[in-house]
Design an enzyme around this catalytic site. Structure first.
Site, PDB file in Angstrom:
ATOM      1  N   LYS A   1       0.832  -1.207   0.000  1.00  0.00           N
ATOM      2  CA  LYS A   1       0.000   0.000   0.000  1.00  0.00           C
ATOM      3  C   LYS A   1       0.864   1.254   0.000  1.00  0.00           C
ATOM      4  O   LYS A   1       0.612   2.195  -0.740  1.00  0.00           O
ATOM      5  CB  LYS A   1      -0.937   0.008   1.214  1.00  0.00           C
TER       6      LYS A   1
ATOM      7  N   SER B   1      -0.957   0.668   5.977  1.00  0.00           N
ATOM      8  CA  SER B   1      -1.363  -0.164   7.102  1.00  0.00           C
ATOM      9  C   SER B   1      -2.407  -1.164   6.651  1.00  0.00           C
ATOM     10  O   SER B   1      -3.202  -0.883   5.758  1.00  0.00           O
ATOM     11  CB  SER B   1      -1.919   0.728   8.229  1.00  0.00           C
ATOM     12  N   ASP B   2      -2.394  -2.322   7.258  1.00  0.00           N
ATOM     13  CA  ASP B   2      -3.403  -3.333   6.973  1.00  0.00           C
ATOM     14  C   ASP B   2      -3.625  -4.151   8.236  1.00  0.00           C
ATOM     15  O   ASP B   2      -2.713  -4.309   9.050  1.00  0.00           O
ATOM     16  CB  ASP B   2      -2.954  -4.251   5.823  1.00  0.00           C
ATOM     17  N   GLN B   3      -4.850  -4.651   8.392  1.00  0.00           N
ATOM     18  CA  GLN B   3      -5.181  -5.383   9.609  1.00  0.00           C
ATOM     19  C   GLN B   3      -6.013  -6.612   9.294  1.00  0.00           C
ATOM     20  O   GLN B   3      -6.873  -6.581   8.406  1.00  0.00           O
ATOM     21  CB  GLN B   3      -5.967  -4.475  10.560  1.00  0.00           C
TER      22      GLN B   3
ATOM     23  N   GLY C   1      -0.375  -4.603  10.309  1.00  0.00           N
ATOM     24  CA  GLY C   1       0.866  -4.342   9.595  1.00  0.00           C
ATOM     25  C   GLY C   1       1.007  -2.843   9.392  1.00  0.00           C
ATOM     26  O   GLY C   1       0.030  -2.141   9.131  1.00  0.00           O
TER      27      GLY C   1
END
EC number: 3.6.1.-
Length: 192
Positions: A52, A68-70, A105
């Site tokens: 991203k 960011s990623d979750q 992340g």
């Protein structure tokens, strides 16, 4: 200071980043968020956060780009955003009385230098035993269909928790600010 870019369209991440009182702009990256075979949840969120951030480097060649990623993990299964009432109810029933791990992340990519910092911040929520009526009332009131695990920790979702544990509560909402501050300081950013 290099301009700051949040590579996200999430209003939750925007609200969190506002807390740091730094000027920033937002842009939504267009990446494939598919889970790869044999990829752990930690590997998935680290990869997606980095992708991203790096996806916007051409458009923003002089920025510090935050990705960011979750994901939420119940047992050994990744549970994503439910998108519907029925799916959210199913997720919450499965989580009742159990522990759900949230892995967030985070990547900070300096598009000028090519340096990328990547981390994964864990946070665990221990859920109360919940009956159907409580879950239905919660879902009708909160409508957390765009949230991993089907709850908003910043809202009524906290009523579903028995306890929580982790190094940074903001990671539960999708942007671990303690880790981000460390990364920004590594890039020489001075916070107010």
């Amino acid at each position: 200071m290099q301009p700051l870019l949040l590579a996200s369209s999430s209003p939750y991440r925007r609200e969190l980043l506002d807390r740091l009182r730094l000027p920033f702009v937002c842009a939504s990256p267009d990446i494939d968020e598919s889970h790869r075979p044999d990829e752990s949840a930690t590997q998935l969120v680290r990869r997606l956060a980095q992708e991203k951030a790096m996806a916007l480097a051409t458009q923003f060649p002089n920025h510090l780009i935050i990705g960011s990623d979750q994901v939420a993990v119940l047992g050994d299964r990744i549970i994503g955003k439910p998108h519907t009432f029925e799916r959210a109810l199913e997720q919450l029933k499965a989580s009742s009385g159990k522990s759900v791990s949230f892995l967030t992340g985070l990547a900070l990519f300096n598009s000028r230098t090519g340096k990328c910092q990547v981390d994964c911040v864990p946070f665990t929520v221990h859920m109360r035993l919940l009956d159907d009526a409580h879950l239905r009332r919660y879902l009708q009131a909160e409508q957390p269909y765009d949230c991993a695990g089907s709850f908003k920790a910043e809202g009524l979702g906290v009523s579903l928790f028995q306890s929580t544990e982790g190094p940074d509560a903001t990671s539960l909402i999708g942007l671990p600010l303690i880790c981000l501050v460390d990364m920004l300081m590594n890039e020489g950013v001075e916070l107010p």
